[in-house]
Motif scaffolding. Structure first.
Motif, short mmCIF file in Angstrom:
data_model
loop_
_atom_site.label_atom_id
_atom_site.label_comp_id
_atom_site.label_asym_id
_atom_site.label_seq_id
_atom_site.Cartn_x
_atom_site.Cartn_y
_atom_site.Cartn_z
N LYS A 176 -6.04 13.03 1.64
CA LYS A 176 -4.99 11.49 1.63
C LYS A 176 -5.46 9.82 0.55
CE LYS A 176 -4.64 7.13 4.27
NZ LYS A 176 -3.97 7.24 5.42
N VAL A 177 -5.51 9.47 -1.13
CA VAL A 177 -5.78 8.44 -1.28
C VAL A 177 -5.28 7.09 -0.85
CG1 VAL A 177 -6.69 7.67 -3.63
CG2 VAL A 177 -6.95 10.57 -2.88
N ASN A 178 -5.30 6.12 -0.53
CA ASN A 178 -5.01 4.97 -0.61
C ASN A 178 -5.24 4.28 -1.85
OD1 ASN A 178 -4.66 2.37 0.47
ND2 ASN A 178 -3.90 2.77 1.77
N ILE A 179 -3.41 3.43 -2.19
CA ILE A 179 -3.67 2.88 -3.38
C ILE A 179 -3.23 1.21 -2.68
CG2 ILE A 179 -2.83 2.34 -5.65
CD1 ILE A 179 -2.50 5.33 -6.11
N ASP A 180 -3.67 0.53 -3.03
CA ASP A 180 -3.29 -1.03 -2.88
C ASP A 180 -2.67 -2.00 -4.49
OD1 ASP A 180 -4.26 -0.99 0.28
OD2 ASP A 180 -6.02 -1.68 -0.57
N PHE A 181 -1.75 -2.30 -4.10
CA PHE A 181 -1.45 -3.00 -4.78
C PHE A 181 -1.28 -4.70 -4.97
CE2 PHE A 181 0.56 1.65 -4.98
CZ PHE A 181 0.54 1.39 -6.44
N TYR A 182 -1.85 -4.95 -5.71
CA TYR A 182 -1.46 -6.45 -5.66
C TYR A 182 -0.69 -7.20 -6.24
CZ TYR A 182 -6.33 -6.29 -2.97
OH TYR A 182 -7.24 -5.88 -2.17
N VAL A 183 0.66 -8.20 -5.76
CA VAL A 183 1.81 -8.81 -6.72
C VAL A 183 1.57 -10.03 -6.30
CG1 VAL A 183 4.19 -8.13 -6.22
CG2 VAL A 183 2.43 -6.69 -5.53
N THR A 184 2.47 -10.96 -7.25
CA THR A 184 2.55 -11.76 -7.44
C THR A 184 3.71 -12.38 -7.65
OG1 THR A 184 1.35 -14.40 -8.09
CG2 THR A 184 2.00 -12.64 -9.58
N ARG A 185 4.86 -13.26 -7.63
CA ARG A 185 6.06 -13.82 -7.66
C ARG A 185 5.21 -14.56 -8.96
NH1 ARG A 185 10.99 -15.31 -4.73
NH2 ARG A 185 9.41 -15.77 -2.91
N ALA A 186 6.00 -14.13 -9.96
CA ALA A 186 6.43 -15.07 -11.21
C ALA A 186 7.68 -15.28 -12.06
CB ALA A 186 6.26 -13.56 -12.16
N CYS A 224 0.99 -1.58 0.16
CA CYS A 224 -0.24 0.17 -0.12
C CYS A 224 0.46 0.96 0.25
CB CYS A 224 -0.91 0.41 1.46
SG CYS A 224 -1.92 1.22 1.11
N THR A 225 0.42 2.62 -0.82
CA THR A 225 0.62 3.67 -0.64
C THR A 225 0.17 4.88 -0.43
OG1 THR A 225 2.65 2.85 -2.20
CG2 THR A 225 2.25 5.01 -1.91
N ASP A 226 0.06 5.68 0.00
CA ASP A 226 -0.36 7.06 0.32
C ASP A 226 -0.46 7.86 -0.64
OD1 ASP A 226 -1.73 5.58 2.98
OD2 ASP A 226 -0.42 6.91 3.98
N PHE A 227 -0.95 8.36 -1.29
CA PHE A 227 -1.39 9.73 -2.34
C PHE A 227 -1.72 10.32 -1.97
CE2 PHE A 227 0.03 5.98 -4.78
CZ PHE A 227 0.79 5.96 -5.89
N ARG A 228 -2.33 12.00 -2.64
CA ARG A 228 -2.58 12.99 -2.04
C ARG A 228 -3.33 13.62 -3.23
NH1 ARG A 228 -3.70 13.48 2.97
NH2 ARG A 228 -2.11 13.11 4.45
N ASN A 229 -4.59 13.81 -3.56
CA ASN A 229 -5.26 14.31 -4.58
C ASN A 229 -4.96 16.04 -4.71
OD1 ASN A 229 -7.39 15.13 -2.66
ND2 ASN A 229 -8.82 14.32 -3.24
N ASP A 230 -5.48 16.50 -5.80
CA ASP A 230 -5.56 18.00 -5.47
C ASP A 230 -6.02 19.28 -4.41
OD1 ASP A 230 -4.00 17.49 -8.45
OD2 ASP A 230 -5.31 18.37 -9.46
N GLU A 231 -6.78 18.09 -4.02
CA GLU A 231 -7.65 18.70 -2.61
C GLU A 231 -6.63 18.41 -1.97
OE1 GLU A 231 -9.82 16.85 -5.39
OE2 GLU A 231 -9.50 18.77 -6.35
#
Length: 129
Positions: A89-99, A79-86
């Motif tokens: 806080k906007v949270n983005i979750d990244f789903y990851v797998t081993r390849a 997960c990483t926190d981002f901020r919008n133009d206002e």
């Protein structure tokens, strides 16, 4: 970006809900996969996404990656926190797998923690300690 901070903050422990043990190198590679995914999507330093509920493109700015890694079966959530133009806080979750010998981001969920909360409550996802 803030990759150096992330790498130094990675938690060191064994994963929940898996037969696979993550090494410190694995955890660093997971965080690096997330950072590379973010970097590939940046447009002039901004992360753009289409908000289908509002029918508009939203501009986000990276703020801080969370050091915590969740495990869901053989997959991981970072997960990483981002901020919008206002400034919100906007949270983005990244789903990851081993390849093979690397980690790959296969999906992202923007500003919706409900799937993770459901999976954790049901015991389907846990914190890699």
């Amino acid at each position: 970006m803030f990759l150096g901070t992330i790498l130094s903050a990675v938690l060191l422990a064994s994963p929940a809900q898996s037969s696979e043990k993550l090494t410190s190198a694995d955890k660093i590679q997971l965080q690096a996969a997330m950072q590379m995914s973010i970097g590939r999507k940046l447009v002039d330093g901004q992360y753009l996404y289409f908000d289908a509920d509002k029918d508009k493109v939203v501009t986000l700015h990276p703020v801080q990656a969370h050091p915590m890694i969740l495990q869901m079966d053989a997959h991981y959530i970072l997960c990483t926190d981002f901020r919008n133009d206002e400034g919100k806080k906007v949270n983005i979750d990244f789903y990851v797998t081993r390849a093979e010998s690397k980690f790959v981001v296969f999906d992202t969920v923007i500003n919706n923690r409900k799937p993770i909360q459901r999976m954790m409550k049901a015991g389907r996802a846990g914190v890699v300690k």
